[in-house]
Design a protein around this motif. Structure first.
Motif, mmCIF file in Angstrom:
data_model
loop_
_atom_site.group_PDB
_atom_site.id
_atom_site.type_symbol
_atom_site.label_atom_id
_atom_site.label_comp_id
_atom_site.label_asym_id
_atom_site.label_seq_id
_atom_site.Cartn_x
_atom_site.Cartn_y
_atom_site.Cartn_z
ATOM 1 N N THR A 108 0.876 -1.251 0.071
ATOM 2 C CA THR A 108 0.136 -0.520 0.258
ATOM 3 C C THR A 108 1.027 1.438 -0.355
ATOM 4 O O THR A 108 1.708 1.109 0.517
ATOM 5 N N ASP A 109 0.359 1.891 -0.296
ATOM 6 C CA ASP A 109 1.215 3.945 -0.482
ATOM 7 C C ASP A 109 2.551 4.200 -0.731
ATOM 8 O O ASP A 109 3.161 4.401 -0.859
ATOM 9 N N GLY A 110 2.286 2.790 -1.754
ATOM 10 C CA GLY A 110 3.672 2.624 -2.901
ATOM 11 C C GLY A 110 5.130 1.704 -1.934
ATOM 12 O O GLY A 110 5.973 2.133 -2.907
ATOM 13 N N MET A 111 4.736 1.142 -1.403
ATOM 14 C CA MET A 111 5.591 0.447 -0.839
ATOM 15 C C MET A 111 5.646 -1.132 -1.353
ATOM 16 O O MET A 111 4.573 -1.516 -1.924
ATOM 17 N N LEU A 112 6.508 -1.326 -1.333
ATOM 18 C CA LEU A 112 7.382 -2.376 -1.892
ATOM 19 C C LEU A 112 7.609 -3.584 -0.094
ATOM 20 O O LEU A 112 8.060 -3.010 0.820
ATOM 21 N N GLU A 113 6.946 -5.296 0.036
ATOM 22 C CA GLU A 113 6.794 -5.411 0.990
ATOM 23 C C GLU A 113 7.108 -6.325 0.095
ATOM 24 O O GLU A 113 7.470 -7.976 -0.582
ATOM 25 N N MET A 114 8.882 -7.684 1.413
ATOM 26 C CA MET A 114 9.837 -8.224 0.728
ATOM 27 C C MET A 114 9.744 -8.918 2.300
ATOM 28 O O MET A 114 9.152 -9.222 2.774
ATOM 29 N N ASP A 115 9.830 -10.450 1.411
ATOM 30 C CA ASP A 115 8.858 -11.385 2.627
ATOM 31 C C ASP A 115 10.484 -12.721 2.994
ATOM 32 O O ASP A 115 10.704 -13.405 1.684
ATOM 33 N N PHE A 116 10.809 -12.159 3.639
ATOM 34 C CA PHE A 116 12.064 -12.763 4.140
ATOM 35 C C PHE A 116 11.787 -13.912 5.035
ATOM 36 O O PHE A 116 11.102 -14.107 6.527
ATOM 37 N N PRO A 117 12.917 -14.603 5.210
ATOM 38 C CA PRO A 117 12.643 -15.929 6.357
ATOM 39 C C PRO A 117 13.003 -15.287 8.239
ATOM 40 O O PRO A 117 14.605 -13.842 7.887
ATOM 41 N N ALA A 118 12.512 -15.261 9.290
ATOM 42 C CA ALA A 118 13.108 -14.443 10.258
ATOM 43 C C ALA A 118 13.994 -15.085 11.212
ATOM 44 O O ALA A 118 14.331 -16.639 10.853
ATOM 45 N N LYS A 119 14.667 -14.521 11.702
ATOM 46 C CA LYS A 119 15.808 -15.064 12.705
ATOM 47 C C LYS A 119 15.386 -14.840 13.410
ATOM 48 O O LYS A 119 15.981 -14.366 14.088
ATOM 49 N N GLN A 120 15.709 -15.343 14.654
ATOM 50 C CA GLN A 120 15.345 -15.486 16.251
ATOM 51 C C GLN A 120 17.083 -15.379 16.804
ATOM 52 O O GLN A 120 17.659 -16.390 17.272
ATOM 53 N N PRO A 121 17.375 -14.054 17.186
ATOM 54 C CA PRO A 121 18.610 -13.854 17.783
ATOM 55 C C PRO A 121 17.797 -14.415 18.655
ATOM 56 O O PRO A 121 16.984 -14.747 19.725
ATOM 57 N N GLN A 122 19.713 -15.102 19.597
ATOM 58 C CA GLN A 122 19.969 -15.713 20.675
ATOM 59 C C GLN A 122 20.431 -15.131 21.808
ATOM 60 O O GLN A 122 21.339 -14.507 21.548
ATOM 61 N N PRO A 123 20.861 -14.852 23.105
ATOM 62 C CA PRO A 123 20.686 -13.991 24.240
ATOM 63 C C PRO A 123 22.362 -14.671 24.539
ATOM 64 O O PRO A 123 22.868 -15.664 24.585
ATOM 65 N N VAL A 124 23.614 -13.890 24.524
ATOM 66 C CA VAL A 124 25.011 -14.433 24.988
ATOM 67 C C VAL A 124 25.203 -13.418 26.249
ATOM 68 O O VAL A 124 25.059 -12.159 26.195
ATOM 69 N N THR A 125 26.439 -13.637 26.122
ATOM 70 C CA THR A 125 27.344 -12.954 27.431
ATOM 71 C C THR A 125 27.787 -12.011 26.433
ATOM 72 O O THR A 125 29.194 -11.730 25.001
#
Length: 262
Positions: A108-125
């Motif tokens: 909508t409104d001239g935007m482009l929608e990209m469908d990407f694989p999500a990545k769940q970041p993991q907590p680290v020290t």
């Protein structure tokens, strides 16, 4: 040889905002060394190349230093060129990439929608020396995916970051995202990638494949308004889906088009 080239400001509705990407359509692939030399000569954070393949396109991205597995803003720029400059009529563009199939459609409104694989970041020290290299005294938490995700609570620190890029380049990640809530958006970010030849990227679509899941969980909402950048900024909208995908949306604006002679 003469190649057509476009420079598009991705994640901006007008020139001089967002993140600039070069886009070069090809009839067939050139050798990797030539692709890298062109990207180095362009001296933009990314140069994207695509080749028609069946009903879709093969798409590759190069920084001035290396080929990368995923680039959001150059994918958006490539789709914008196909839709707005090359007359592509399909409803959904399908790109075959090193990160699998990526799809881009008109929103909508001239935007482009990209469908990407999500990545769940993991907590680290927190890695030793990371905060010092960023010029931060502390962080709320640190996560890792392709990048280190450094979450802070004071949004005013985002604008004043002056990292030690040589020190950041020593960390074995693609880049470092520093992110905070506020300033009229659900979250704001700056992203630094000296290890891949980009000290600071104004808007990094691929980083939001990790940032959006992090903030969706933290804020308990799937729809997120985002801004990235320091002196130069761009705006995104992210929708975290329940199927391991994230929709990253934004505008594009043409800055220049011309020819490359090699």
């Amino acid at each position: 040889m003469q190649l057509e080239i476009f420079q598009v400001d991705a994640f901006s509705s007008k020139p001089f905002g967002g993140n600039a990407a070069a886009v070069i359509p090809l009839e067939q692939w050139l050798d990797d060394a030539t692709l890298q030399r062109i990207a180095e000569e362009n001296n933009l954070s990314e140069t994207a190349y695509f080749v028609k393949q069946g009903a879709g396109y093969q798409l590759r991205w190069f920084t001035p230093a290396v080929e990368v597995d995923l680039c959001g803003h150059a994918t958006l720029a490539s789709a914008w060129v196909l839709f707005e400059q090359l007359g592509e009529q399909t409803e959904v563009l399908r790109f075959s990439t090193r990160s699998g199939e990526l799809r881009v459609s008109r929103g909508t409104d001239g935007m482009l929608e990209m469908d990407f694989p999500a990545k769940q970041p993991q907590p680290v020290t927190t890695p030793p020396g990371l905060l010092e290299a960023l010029g931060l005294d502390s962080a709320r938490e640190v996560y890792r995916s392709d990048d280190y995700l450094v979450a802070i609570d004071d949004v005013s620190l985002i604008e004043t970051l002056r990292p030690d890029f040589a020190a950041l380049a020593a960390f074995d990640v693609r880049g470092i995202a520093v992110t905070a809530p506020g300033r009229g958006f659900d979250f704001v970010t700056r992203w630094f990638g000296p290890r891949v030849g980009v000290n600071e990227d104004p808007v990094t679509g691929s980083a939001h494949t990790s940032l959006a899941p992090y903030w969706a969980q933290r804020l308990d909402q799937s729809s997120l308004r985002c801004e990235q950048g320091g002196a130069r900024k761009g705006q995104l909208h992210c929708e975290v889906l329940g199927n391991g995908r994230v929709i990253i949306s934004g505008h594009g604006a043409l800055y220049l088009k011309g020819s490359v002679f090699i």
